[in-house]
Enzyme design. Structure first.
Site, PDB file in Angstrom:
ATOM      1  N   GLU A 259     -45.890  50.663  -1.141  1.00  6.58           N
ATOM      2  CA  GLU A 259     -45.780  49.749   0.004  1.00  6.58           C
ATOM      3  C   GLU A 259     -44.877  48.582  -0.379  1.00  6.58           C
ATOM      4  O   GLU A 259     -44.985  48.057  -1.484  1.00  6.58           O
ATOM      5  CB  GLU A 259     -47.135  49.147   0.417  1.00  6.58           C
ATOM      6  CG  GLU A 259     -48.147  50.081   0.999  1.00  6.58           C
ATOM      7  CD  GLU A 259     -49.444  49.350   1.363  1.00  6.58           C
ATOM      8  OE1 GLU A 259     -49.434  48.095   1.461  1.00  6.58           O
ATOM      9  OE2 GLU A 259     -50.467  50.034   1.548  1.00  6.58           O
ATOM     10  N   GLU A 310     -49.849  46.178  13.308  1.00  6.84           N
ATOM     11  CA  GLU A 310     -51.223  46.655  13.433  1.00  6.84           C
ATOM     12  C   GLU A 310     -52.111  45.496  13.898  1.00  6.84           C
ATOM     13  O   GLU A 310     -52.633  44.728  13.099  1.00  6.84           O
ATOM     14  CB  GLU A 310     -51.703  47.240  12.113  1.00  6.84           C
ATOM     15  CG  GLU A 310     -50.927  48.486  11.703  1.00  6.84           C
ATOM     16  CD  GLU A 310     -51.426  49.108  10.420  1.00  6.84           C
ATOM     17  OE1 GLU A 310     -52.251  50.037  10.491  1.00  6.84           O
ATOM     18  OE2 GLU A 310     -50.995  48.655   9.349  1.00  6.84           O
ATOM     19  N   LYS A 313     -55.695  44.963  12.426  1.00  7.79           N
ATOM     20  CA  LYS A 313     -55.885  44.917  10.984  1.00  7.79           C
ATOM     21  C   LYS A 313     -56.588  43.623  10.589  1.00  7.79           C
ATOM     22  O   LYS A 313     -56.228  42.542  11.056  1.00  7.79           O
ATOM     23  CB  LYS A 313     -54.526  45.022  10.279  1.00  7.79           C
ATOM     24  CG  LYS A 313     -54.638  45.286   8.792  1.00  7.79           C
ATOM     25  CD  LYS A 313     -53.286  45.618   8.186  1.00  7.79           C
ATOM     26  CE  LYS A 313     -53.430  45.955   6.711  1.00  7.79           C
ATOM     27  NZ  LYS A 313     -52.136  46.260   6.086  1.00  7.79           N
ATOM     28  N   GLU A 317     -53.283  36.459   9.545  1.00  3.62           N
ATOM     29  CA  GLU A 317     -52.507  36.851  10.715  1.00  3.62           C
ATOM     30  C   GLU A 317     -51.238  37.610  10.352  1.00  3.62           C
ATOM     31  O   GLU A 317     -50.841  38.554  11.050  1.00  3.62           O
ATOM     32  CB  GLU A 317     -52.156  35.617  11.544  1.00  3.62           C
ATOM     33  CG  GLU A 317     -51.374  35.887  12.814  1.00  3.62           C
ATOM     34  CD  GLU A 317     -52.119  36.739  13.828  1.00  3.62           C
ATOM     35  OE1 GLU A 317     -51.449  37.376  14.671  1.00  3.62           O
ATOM     36  OE2 GLU A 317     -53.367  36.776  13.782  1.00  3.62           O
TER      37      GLU A 317
END
Length: 338
Positions: A259, A310, A313, A317
């Site tokens: 990622e 998303e 999630k 924020e």
């Protein structure tokens, strides 16, 4: 002889071409509202020449949509499933249901757990004792299925496990992490598998934005231990991970960046402009195949995070704003994956 040389040259060309095509991917997260169907998302990957995908769980609709596409897939065992897969029979069933039942899906890695951390404040310490046994059980199941040479079993770690990352050559895991990660590194070495690592300059240091965004005009950091110079933070973090692994016997364990991304809203320096700059420059850096200062010439296999914002999630924020496409499938940024 001439024919053999020509054929050999074509084979080498194909191998080089294949590696170049599959070095870059995008994580597909589904924790948002109004997102396209899994079939539409797979089509979006194909239409944009994105040839590698990471999913955090074995979503059956996604696996169905991937059939026959040849998109390389990193599939995850979620943290919540780790304890149950400590049983070999359960691991065998997981591999049968999610891997063997999809022979026309191009699995390459299984990420057993994501960012599991012994630090109780991180919220994943309850999974620490289950990661390696589950990796071993999944590996046994993969081997029994005759897929050991095709699919590599690993786990996804992150920079928070490093107790020191500066200079990069002094990279080392936290003292209380070494007992957890050391045996995992041994497993990866034994099975010739890569370590997966989530690397985010955004969450590491925003004090020097050009250094974080790949826009510094020249070297910013010099590692006084070896004289290596760094003009971007991504390389520095990655080399710190390599150094940390080497201290625990993992000097030959390759790292796949599972990622990396930049948010477009929700935090300091989280703007559309900065996000587009980061993604654009990271892609160019990866495609350049220059490697890092400590690993020159080594390709940096990387998955961008993430396909979509998303909205559901948890966390700060900014975690909700890493998408590179909008739910209507229009690109947020002008990125090239060719």
């Amino acid at each position: 002889m001439a024919t053999m040389i020509v054929l050999l040259g074509l084979l080498i060309s194909l191998l080089v071409s294949t590696d170049a095509e599959t070095i870059l991917g995008v994580c597909y997260g589904r924790d948002g509202d109004g997102l396209p169907s899994q079939q539409d998302v797979v089509s979006l990957y194909q239409n944009n020449n994105i040839t590698k995908m990471r999913i955090l769980d074995p979503d059956q609709a996604t696996l169905q949509a991937l059939k026959g596409t040849n998109i390389e897939l990193i599939i995850g065992v979620p943290n919540d499933d780790l304890q149950s897969l400590n049983d070999q029979g359960a691991a065998n069933t997981w591999v049968k249901n999610n891997i063997q039942n999809y022979p026309d899906v191009n699995f390459i890695y299984i990420a057993v757990g994501n960012e599991v951390d012994p630090d109780p404040s991180h919220g994943t310490s309850q999974y620490v004792n289950f990661v390696l046994p589950t990796m071993q059980n999944v590996q046994n199941a993969i081997n029994a299925a005759g897929l050991g040479n095709q699919i590599k079993v690993s786990t996804a770690t992150y920079t928070g496990l490093l107790g020191n990352s500066f200079p990069p050559s002094d990279g080392a895991f936290h003292d209380d992490v070494q007992g957890f990660i050391g045996p995992i590194i041994g497993f990866l070495t034994e099975n010739n598998s890569p370590m997966l690592a989530n690397i985010y300059p955004y969450f590491s240091d925003l004090s020097n934005l050009p250094y974080a965004l790949f826009t510094a005009p020249g070297p910013v950091v010099t590692d006084n231990n070896n004289g290596l110079q760094y003009s971007n933070l991504f390389d520095a973090i990655l080399d710190a991970h390599y150094a940390a692994q080497a201290r625990l016997g993992g000097q030959n364990v390759r790292i796949v960046v599972s990622e990396s991304g930049w948010p477009s809203a929700g935090g300091d320096a989280a703007t559309v402009e900065n996000a587009e700059t980061y993604y654009t420059n990271l892609i160019n850096h990866i495609k350049g195949t220059t490697g890092t200062p400590a690993k020159p010439g080594r390709s940096i296999e990387t998955c961008l995070f993430a396909m979509f914002d998303e909205s559901n999630k948890p966390g700060v924020e900014s975690e909700k704003h890493f998408g590179i496409f909008s739910p209507n499938q229009q690109p947020k940024y002008q990125l090239s994956f060719d």
